[in-house]
Design an enzyme around this catalytic site. Structure first.
Site, PDB file in Angstrom:
ATOM      1  N   ASN A  10       0.882  -1.161   0.000  1.00  0.00           N
ATOM      2  CA  ASN A  10       0.000   0.000   0.000  1.00  0.00           C
ATOM      3  C   ASN A  10       0.923   1.215   0.000  1.00  0.00           C
ATOM      4  O   ASN A  10       1.520   1.536   1.018  1.00  0.00           O
ATOM      5  CB  ASN A  10      -0.909  -0.013   1.236  1.00  0.00           C
ATOM      6  CG  ASN A  10      -1.733   1.264   1.362  1.00  0.00           C
ATOM      7  OD1 ASN A  10      -1.749   2.090   0.438  1.00  0.00           O
ATOM      8  ND2 ASN A  10      -2.400   1.432   2.483  1.00  0.00           N
ATOM      9  N   TRP A  11       1.032   1.827  -1.150  1.00  0.00           N
ATOM     10  CA  TRP A  11       1.990   2.939  -1.290  1.00  0.00           C
ATOM     11  C   TRP A  11       1.500   4.218  -0.594  1.00  0.00           C
ATOM     12  O   TRP A  11       2.269   5.154  -0.413  1.00  0.00           O
ATOM     13  CB  TRP A  11       2.242   3.228  -2.777  1.00  0.00           C
ATOM     14  CG  TRP A  11       3.014   2.163  -3.498  1.00  0.00           C
ATOM     15  CD1 TRP A  11       3.379   0.924  -3.023  1.00  0.00           C
ATOM     16  CD2 TRP A  11       3.539   2.234  -4.834  1.00  0.00           C
ATOM     17  NE1 TRP A  11       4.086   0.233  -3.974  1.00  0.00           N
ATOM     18  CE2 TRP A  11       4.204   1.021  -5.103  1.00  0.00           C
ATOM     19  CE3 TRP A  11       3.505   3.214  -5.833  1.00  0.00           C
ATOM     20  CZ2 TRP A  11       4.831   0.758  -6.319  1.00  0.00           C
ATOM     21  CZ3 TRP A  11       4.126   2.946  -7.048  1.00  0.00           C
ATOM     22  CH2 TRP A  11       4.786   1.739  -7.288  1.00  0.00           C
ATOM     23  N   LYS A  12       0.221   4.254  -0.262  1.00  0.00           N
ATOM     24  CA  LYS A  12      -0.373   5.448   0.379  1.00  0.00           C
ATOM     25  C   LYS A  12      -0.111   6.687  -0.494  1.00  0.00           C
ATOM     26  O   LYS A  12      -0.100   6.576  -1.699  1.00  0.00           O
ATOM     27  CB  LYS A  12       0.155   5.594   1.808  1.00  0.00           C
ATOM     28  CG  LYS A  12      -0.021   4.292   2.602  1.00  0.00           C
ATOM     29  CD  LYS A  12       0.136   4.441   4.081  1.00  0.00           C
ATOM     30  CE  LYS A  12      -0.115   3.089   4.756  1.00  0.00           C
ATOM     31  NZ  LYS A  12      -0.087   3.146   6.211  1.00  0.00           N
ATOM     32  N   HIS A  95      -9.476   1.401   4.456  1.00  0.00           N
ATOM     33  CA  HIS A  95      -8.230   1.531   5.222  1.00  0.00           C
ATOM     34  C   HIS A  95      -8.493   2.458   6.412  1.00  0.00           C
ATOM     35  O   HIS A  95      -9.284   3.398   6.307  1.00  0.00           O
ATOM     36  CB  HIS A  95      -7.114   2.102   4.337  1.00  0.00           C
ATOM     37  CG  HIS A  95      -5.778   2.003   4.999  1.00  0.00           C
ATOM     38  ND1 HIS A  95      -5.350   2.916   5.935  1.00  0.00           N
ATOM     39  CD2 HIS A  95      -4.797   1.074   4.900  1.00  0.00           C
ATOM     40  CE1 HIS A  95      -4.158   2.539   6.374  1.00  0.00           C
ATOM     41  NE2 HIS A  95      -3.794   1.436   5.764  1.00  0.00           N
ATOM     42  N   GLU A  97      -6.889   4.795   7.583  1.00  0.00           N
ATOM     43  CA  GLU A  97      -6.631   6.220   7.295  1.00  0.00           C
ATOM     44  C   GLU A  97      -7.832   6.849   6.593  1.00  0.00           C
ATOM     45  O   GLU A  97      -8.148   8.022   6.813  1.00  0.00           O
ATOM     46  CB  GLU A  97      -5.345   6.345   6.458  1.00  0.00           C
ATOM     47  CG  GLU A  97      -4.114   6.085   7.321  1.00  0.00           C
ATOM     48  CD  GLU A  97      -2.943   5.436   6.602  1.00  0.00           C
ATOM     49  OE1 GLU A  97      -2.874   5.490   5.360  1.00  0.00           O
ATOM     50  OE2 GLU A  97      -2.081   4.851   7.290  1.00  0.00           O
ATOM     51  N   GLU A 167      -5.563  -4.827  10.232  1.00  0.00           N
ATOM     52  CA  GLU A 167      -4.501  -3.870  10.503  1.00  0.00           C
ATOM     53  C   GLU A 167      -4.776  -3.121  11.807  1.00  0.00           C
ATOM     54  O   GLU A 167      -5.560  -2.161  11.823  1.00  0.00           O
ATOM     55  CB  GLU A 167      -4.418  -2.835   9.377  1.00  0.00           C
ATOM     56  CG  GLU A 167      -4.136  -3.427   8.020  1.00  0.00           C
ATOM     57  CD  GLU A 167      -3.480  -2.410   7.082  1.00  0.00           C
ATOM     58  OE1 GLU A 167      -2.400  -2.714   6.579  1.00  0.00           O
ATOM     59  OE2 GLU A 167      -4.036  -1.313   6.885  1.00  0.00           O
ATOM     60  N   GLY A 173       2.616   2.091  10.727  1.00  0.00           N
ATOM     61  CA  GLY A 173       3.622   3.141  10.605  1.00  0.00           C
ATOM     62  C   GLY A 173       4.343   3.464  11.901  1.00  0.00           C
ATOM     63  O   GLY A 173       5.038   4.465  12.001  1.00  0.00           O
ATOM     64  N   SER A 213       3.357  -2.427  10.180  1.00  0.00           N
ATOM     65  CA  SER A 213       4.803  -2.574  10.402  1.00  0.00           C
ATOM     66  C   SER A 213       5.344  -3.953   9.998  1.00  0.00           C
ATOM     67  O   SER A 213       6.230  -4.490  10.653  1.00  0.00           O
ATOM     68  CB  SER A 213       5.158  -2.242  11.852  1.00  0.00           C
ATOM     69  OG  SER A 213       4.803  -0.888  12.138  1.00  0.00           O
ATOM     70  N   GLY A 234       2.861  -1.229   4.197  1.00  0.00           N
ATOM     71  CA  GLY A 234       2.981   0.200   3.912  1.00  0.00           C
ATOM     72  C   GLY A 234       4.420   0.580   3.619  1.00  0.00           C
ATOM     73  O   GLY A 234       4.941   0.348   2.519  1.00  0.00           O
ATOM     74  N   GLY A 235       5.088   1.159   4.604  1.00  0.00           N
ATOM     75  CA  GLY A 235       6.442   1.690   4.441  1.00  0.00           C
ATOM     76  C   GLY A 235       7.413   0.774   3.711  1.00  0.00           C
ATOM     77  O   GLY A 235       8.135   1.214   2.806  1.00  0.00           O
TER      78      GLY A 235
HETATM   79  P1  13P Z   1       3.057   0.206   7.631  1.00  0.00           P
HETATM   80  O1  13P Z   1       3.508  -1.095   7.001  1.00  0.00           O
HETATM   81  O2  13P Z   1       3.831   1.387   7.156  1.00  0.00           O
HETATM   82  O3  13P Z   1       2.935   0.089   9.115  1.00  0.00           O
HETATM   83  O4  13P Z   1       1.560   0.463   7.084  1.00  0.00           O
HETATM   84  C1  13P Z   1       0.636  -0.557   7.174  1.00  0.00           C
HETATM   85  C2  13P Z   1      -0.555  -0.173   6.377  1.00  0.00           C
HETATM   86  O5  13P Z   1      -1.294   0.718   6.746  1.00  0.00           O
HETATM   87  C3  13P Z   1      -0.793  -0.887   5.126  1.00  0.00           C
HETATM   88  O6  13P Z   1      -2.048  -0.612   4.626  1.00  0.00           O
END
Ligand code: 13P
Length: 249
Positions: A10-12, A95, A97, A167, A173, A213, A234-235
């Site tokens: 997930n590149w956000k 998600h 967010e 999640e 994050g 994470s 994510g990251g």
């Molecule tokens: P991180 O892997 O950066 O914690 O993010 C997880 C996430 O929200 C994937 O959708």
């Protein structure tokens, strides 16, 4: 039949179109796998160049969001048919967010999930609790409420084909991964909830990811759990480490 693992990035809100193409190039050989489905969920503006950049590889492209209406006066929104026409196969829905910053509630998310299926997209439906909810001991109740409300009117056949991502919000994050036991416990509860809504066969088929994470060091242990069928990353999906997560074994 064993469920195939699925690892999605997930590149956000990261990567301009040209950076996106460069990242695809960098990851191309690293994410090759026959055992794992690999998906890049990318910002809307990156979809067209990324679909082009991953042509001929094992990578599928996903969107990070979509709207439930077919078309019309919804400034700034993107429809399911636009995604399909651009070559998108998956779409992240709900998600944390989006739920938190953009106030998307379960009623809206249910409409999005149904529209995604109608258009032929595979939803990656997210659920997860806050730290406060975990400390209050209501994690499983909360997750079950999210899943049940988001899947109203979804058929067993549709549910069997989808992906659900657990999640925990406190693990996103933060570098604070849920313990393997915590992640397995909730992913199992999600599967039990699917069995309750539908039946055992649907629960056996649905793929459930852990997200929060995930990195090259913890992926193998997490993905070895009986109810964890991969990860939503994510990251770590923005760097070469993503290849190590895909090839976690
Ligand atoms: P991180 O892997 O950066 O914690 O993010 C997880 C996430 O929200 C994937 O959708």
């Amino acid at each position: 039949m064993a469920r195939k693992k699925i690892v999605a990035g997930n590149w956000k809100m990261n990567m301009t179109p040209s950076q996106a193409v460069a990242l695809c190039e960098e990851l191309k050989d690293l994410v090759k796998s026959e055992d794992v489905d690999v998906v890049y969920c990318v910002p809307a503006i990156d979809i067209v160049p990324v679909v082009e950049a991953v042509k001929g590889t094992n990578v599928e492209v996903g969107a990070e969001n979509m709207y439930f209406e077919d078309k019309g006066a919804y400034t700034g929104e993107i429809s399911a048919s636009m995604l399909v026409d651009a070559g998108v196969k998956y779409v992240i829905i709900g998600h944390s967010e989006r739920r938190d910053y953009f106030k998307e509630d379960d009623c809206l998310l249910n409409k999005k999930v149904k529209k995604a299926f109608e258009a032929g997209l595979t939803p990656i439906l997210c659920c997860g609790e806050t730290l406060e909810q975990r400390e209050m001991g209501i994690t499983l109740d909360w997750i079950r409420m999210q899943i049940k409300s988001d899947l109203v009117g979804v058929t067993a056949e549709q549910a069997a084909s989808m992906v659900i991502a657990y999640e925990p919000i406190w693990a996103i994050g933060t570098g604070k991964t849920a313990t393997t036991e915590q992640a397995q416990e909730v992913c199992k509860a999600v599967r039990d909830c699917i069995a309750e809504i539908y039946d055992a066969a649907t629960a056996e088929a649905v793929r459930i990811q852990y997200g929060g994470s995930v990195n090259a060091a913890n992926a193998a242990e997490l993905f070895a759990q009986p109810d964890i069928d991969g990860g939503l990353v994510g990251g770590a999906s923005l760097k070469a480490d993503f290849g190590k997560i895909v090839n976690y074994k």
